[in-house]
Enzyme design. Structure first.
Site, PDB file in Angstrom:
ATOM      1  N   GLU A 220       0.819  -1.217   0.000  1.00 49.01           N
ATOM      2  CA  GLU A 220       0.000   0.000   0.000  1.00 49.01           C
ATOM      3  C   GLU A 220       0.853   1.269   0.000  1.00 49.01           C
ATOM      4  O   GLU A 220       0.478   2.275   0.597  1.00 49.01           O
ATOM      5  CB  GLU A 220      -0.971  -0.002   1.185  1.00 49.01           C
ATOM      6  CG  GLU A 220      -2.022  -1.100   1.105  1.00 49.01           C
ATOM      7  CD  GLU A 220      -3.066  -1.002   2.204  1.00 49.01           C
ATOM      8  OE1 GLU A 220      -2.749  -0.458   3.285  1.00 49.01           O
ATOM      9  OE2 GLU A 220      -4.191  -1.468   1.979  1.00 49.01           O
ATOM     10  N   GLU A 289      -6.531  -7.623  -1.027  1.00 49.06           N
ATOM     11  CA  GLU A 289      -7.176  -7.524   0.285  1.00 49.06           C
ATOM     12  C   GLU A 289      -8.657  -7.236   0.106  1.00 49.06           C
ATOM     13  O   GLU A 289      -9.053  -6.101  -0.162  1.00 49.06           O
ATOM     14  CB  GLU A 289      -6.526  -6.441   1.156  1.00 49.06           C
ATOM     15  CG  GLU A 289      -5.138  -6.796   1.636  1.00 49.06           C
ATOM     16  CD  GLU A 289      -4.608  -5.822   2.694  1.00 49.06           C
ATOM     17  OE1 GLU A 289      -5.411  -5.028   3.246  1.00 49.06           O
ATOM     18  OE2 GLU A 289      -3.391  -5.850   2.956  1.00 49.06           O
TER      19      GLU A 289
END
Length: 919
Positions: A220, A289
């Site tokens: 991320e 995710e």
């Protein structure tokens, strides 16, 4: 204890061959081609290498590549379902059962982060044992026939302490994390290389016959890259090239990295990813995710994501071109010891996942998603056959269809008798209204916010809004204690703490302030982590303040007290005056103002800084720190304020009992224990008692809701922090309307109650009896009210209509790869946890029952034979299936749509409880 499950070698090889044939048939192969392919690269080789690392391979070596449509396993496109399972959040004894439950739920892949601070606790000193035995975990995944997605990072976030970074990293001169910084890049490359080398040495990559098919570098980073300017861009490109240079032979991904280089697959992390596309046509669409729940913070409500919405998100992802989706989390587990992240994240990492914190199936979420995965796998031949975009049909203002087929399909006509491979997804994204849509020559009813899956472009196999799985009710429920700890008792009750705990408790007082020879004094307020190096949550600051008689007279005349103020504190600060607790503050970089009672002459002022998980997310983590910031001031003196910031402060790291290890069985002589008396509650006290283990193999949970805040050890193992901090009364609703976009504040529960009361004690940490429980309590509580329970599903229930879909077991693939369904009546299925049986049917009605689980009641229409028939079919069995049909129960009311509703009690083989022992 969990054990690896496997049939005899010959049977298992036959099973592996059968599974391979099924896979090849899914890919559209002929029967002859399937048998020919049985000797190919996808064959699992079983029995040649166990988790002891013996010779041989788990699989025939196979290559992993990708194209614009999917990940290619051995040259074949696959639609893959991945289950997030972090190995350190369970014990090694739990791993085989957890992995098996992931597989049973329909997962093809296990995903995990790699936790740098767990594997390199000190610079250059590596640890791969016990819960951090990554190699053993990978081999267990392979032994179950699953693939592994290894997210090396090495930044994890993961609501893990310091995001997975070792604290020693911040002490390297000149270091800046996650940017174009040479000291950081050097350490990162060393660790990533260490992990990759270890995986190669253990032959765990796919081309070596191992399970690893994907890896991740960074995590991320796109969320924070802008904070670092061009240095961030350079770092991201360096990280990608460094990873590629390790020559792992399998693809690398970067999540939430829209500018990822061409050689790296950029992927999506979110509650919904059906609209995501990678930054290049040459890359497949991957969802790293899928947030099927959320984490919880101390003092917050508990997040809940309904199974219907989670299934809707996944179905939409595959409907719109997705190829690999990973549940974050499929099993969340426990933040044992001090591994929970910050600020203020709880010990449980349950995450509302399909498998709960203890390793028990959370129903209906697990079962509903399993059915979804089965339906998607039925569509796999069609999904992988389409090279470009599927046929798109607008069915209404908020309804649409995506049709995958091996040839052009005329969607206005019936698909009956059509031999081509064809699967369709029908979506209704309206949040409120049902829709009736016309396609394939017939009408389909779509509930709001739902997707219907038609593996044969004709019959509905699954709809995301219609749950066919059972609901389970546990003996231990999150947020269901009988006591609220907003009001602690002032007198200890000294009553029994339950059937397993001894009624005798012992106490030992913790020293306030300095206690050992390793303390030191310096002028000024030092940063918490610079002193503790995170070896303890606790850091004491002690100074002395001289108070004149004029000050005392001034306060007396004004009727006021002086106050101690600190500009900023995190996470907990406590103020002691002359050894007595004056007050506390909780928060993330919040101010403290505490009135204090001072006496004439010298006063000892002690501050305690407490960490409740280091920051795990954001830019510039190395600068976040802990403890106190700004000025420390004594206000309200007769001559004005006194700045204590640069006073002489004595520092002491940790607790005396902590460093004396009085929680360990072999160290019980290191503390002066005395029998607990019926007396006022005292903060900063150690408590201990003995307990017996509940019989059986069910997970064990301890209720610490009668306590305040502290840490708990069992037989020397730190099970984690505990804190009975109460969530606000508002923010939860009595019912959850799942349609519409989900966020972590939607459908919350547990308002007005402590965020966590129950804590997991792994069975492998227990003995049959004479287990030592030690608590360090900071604020006061009643240990005699602590209880211990076995955790299992005590009640299972389900309700299925006679117009529900045929069971998914009625579906199969023809030799052409086309999906086909046999005519079959719907089924109601019930199943108890492993080792438990259905002991009683507490409700059964075929007709028009009303209500839900634990609240069923008979309607005007009811087949009187229902209870007897269901009892005969189910009682004494671990699981049962009952056809929902007039053929079974008769027709109690003609012309009326009927449901079968059943509620059953599950019981362990023995409910006899051990008598508790005395110390």
């Amino acid at each position: 204890m969990a054990a690896s499950r496997g049939p005899p070698l010959l049977g298992f090889r036959a099973l592996a061959l059968a599974l391979l044939l099924a896979i090849l048939l899914l890919l559209g192969c002929s029967a002859a081609a399937a048998y020919a392919g049985a000797e190919g690269v996808l064959r699992q080789v079983v029995g040649r290498r166990g988790d002891d690392g013996g010779g041989g391979n788990f699989f025939e070596p196979f290559n992993v590549t990708y194209d614009h449509r999917a990940v290619l396993i051995g040259g074949k496109r696959r639609m893959l379902v991945s289950a997030g399972l972090h190995y350190p959040r369970a014990t090694p004894e739990m791993w085989p059962s957890l992995i098996a439950k992931c597989k049973e739920g329909g997962a093809d892949v296990i995903e995990t982060y790699v936790f740098w601070n767990g594997h390199e606790p000190a610079k250059g000193q590596y640890y791969f044992e016990e819960r951090f035995d990554l190699v053993k975990f990978a081999k267990l995944v392979a032994a179950e026939g699953l693939f592994l997605f290894l997210r090396i990072g090495p930044y994890a976030c993961a609501e893990w302490n310091f995001g997975g970074f070792p604290v020693w990293l911040r002490d390297i001169p000149g270091i800046e994390f996650r940017t174009d910084n040479e000291p950081f890049k050097a350490e990162m490359q060393t660790f990533v290389t260490k992990i990759v080398t270890l995986m190669k040495e253990e032959k765990l990559y796919s081309w070596q016959g191992g399970p690893i098919i994907l890896q991740q570098i960074e995590n991320e980073y796109g969320n924070i890259q802008g904070n670092y300017g061009q240095a961030g861009k350079r770092y991201m490109q360096w990280a990608a090239q460094m990873a590629i240079g390790l020559d792992t032979g399998i693809p690398w991904v970067m999540c939430r990295q829209t500018d990822a280089p061409e050689e790296i697959i950029d992927t999506c992390n979110a509650f919904y990813c059906d609209g995501f596309k990678p930054n290049s046509y040459n890359k497949p669409t991957i969802w790293t995710e899928d947030w099927d729940g959320w984490y919880a913070d101390w003092g917050g409500a508990l997040p809940h994501r309904p199974a219907e919405d989670s299934a809707f998100a996944v179905a939409r992802f595959y409907q719109r071109g997705g190829s690999l989706q990973n549940y974050y989390m499929y099993f969340g587990g426990t933040n044992f010891a001090r591994t929970a992240g910050g600020p203020l994240q709880i010990t449980s990492y349950d995450y509302d996942a399909p498998i709960d914190e203890y390793g028990i199936l959370r129903q209906p979420k697990w079962g509903h998603l399993k059915d979804l995965h089965t339906a998607i796998k039925l569509c796999e031949p069609a999904l992988i056959a389409v090279d470009g975009s599927p046929q798109y049909i607008k069915l209404g203002s908020m309804q649409e269809a995506h049709v995958y087929s091996t040839g052009e399909v005329h969607t206005n006509g019936s698909m009956a008798g059509n031999a081509q491979i064809c699967s369709a997804f029908l979506a209704n994204i309206d949040e409120h209204k049902y829709a009736s849509v016309w396609i394939f020559g017939k009408s389909y009813s779509l509930p709001p916010w739902s997707v219907s899956i038609l593996p044969d472009c004709e019959n509905v196999a699954f709809n995301t809004a219609r749950i066919g799985a059972q609901t389970s009710v546990f003996t231990v429920e999150s947020g269901s204690p009988s006591r609220s700890s907003r009001h602690k008792p002032s007198i200890l009750s000294l009553t029994s703490g339950g059937p397993y705990l001894s009624s005798t408790w012992w106490t030992s007082k913790e020293t306030i302030g300095t206690w050992g020879g390793n303390n030191f004094a310096v002028q000024g307020i030092l940063e918490h982590l610079n002193v503790t190096k995170d070896i303890s949550d606790y850091l004491w600051y002690t100074t002395r303040v001289n108070i004149s008689d004029a000050d005392v007279a001034f306060w007396s005349s004004k009727g006021v007290l002086p106050s101690l103020t600190i500009d900023k504190i995190r996470d907990v600060a406590r103020v002691f005056v002359n050894g007595k607790l004056a007050g506390s503050q909780v928060g993330h970089w919040v101010s403290l103002k505490q009135p204090i009672q001072l006496v004439e002459g010298l006063n000892e002022l002690t501050l305690l800084s407490e960490i409740v998980g280091l920051q795990n997310y954001g830019a510039f983590l190395e600068k976040d720190g802990a403890g106190f910031r700004g000025q420390v001031t004594l206000t309200g003196l007769s001559d004005g304020d006194v700045d204590l910031t640069n006073s002489l402060w004595t520092y002491q790291v940790g607790l005396k009992g902590e460093f004396s290890m009085i929680y360990a069985p072999e160290k019980q002589g290191c503390a002066g224990w005395s029998r607990m008396q019926k007396d006022s509650v005292q903060p900063f006290t150690w408590y201990k008692t003995m307990f017996s283990t509940p019989k059986g193999t069910d997970p064990v949970a301890i209720d610490l809701g009668s306590m305040g805040k502290g840490q708990a050890w069992v037989n020397g193992h730190l099970i984690g922090r505990y804190w009975s901090l109460v969530a606000p009364e508002s923010g939860c609703s009595s019912s959850c309307y799942y349609p519409g976009a989900y966020n972590e504040r939607k459908c919350q529960s547990n308002c007005g109650m402590p965020t966590q009361n129950w804590y997991h004690i792994p069975r492998e940490w227990l003995k049959e009896s004479d287990n030592l429980l030690v608590l360090f309590e900071e604020t006061g509580g009643d240990p005699s009210l602590i209880s211990l329970e076995a955790h299992y599903a005590k009640t299972v229930c389900s309700r299925i209509s006679e117009n529900y879909y045929p069971p998914l077991s009625a579906w199969s693939h023809l030799s052409s790869g086309r999906a086909s369904v046999n005519a079959a009546t719907p089924e109601l299925r019930l199943q108890c946890d492993d080792g438990h049986v259905i002991s009683e049917i507490t409700f059964a009605s075929y007709g028009t029952p009303s209500g839900g689980c634990l609240n069923f009641s008979k309607g005007n229409c009811h087949a009187s034979s229902t209870l007897d028939l269901v009892t005969e079919a189910c009682v004494g069995n671990t699981k049962c299936a009952i056809s929902v049909s007039n053929d079974v129960f008769g027709d109690p009311c003609r012309g009326v749509l009927k449901d079968l509703a059943v509620e059953a009690k599950c019981s362990p083989p023995s409910t006899t409880k051990e008598p508790r022992g005395e110390m």
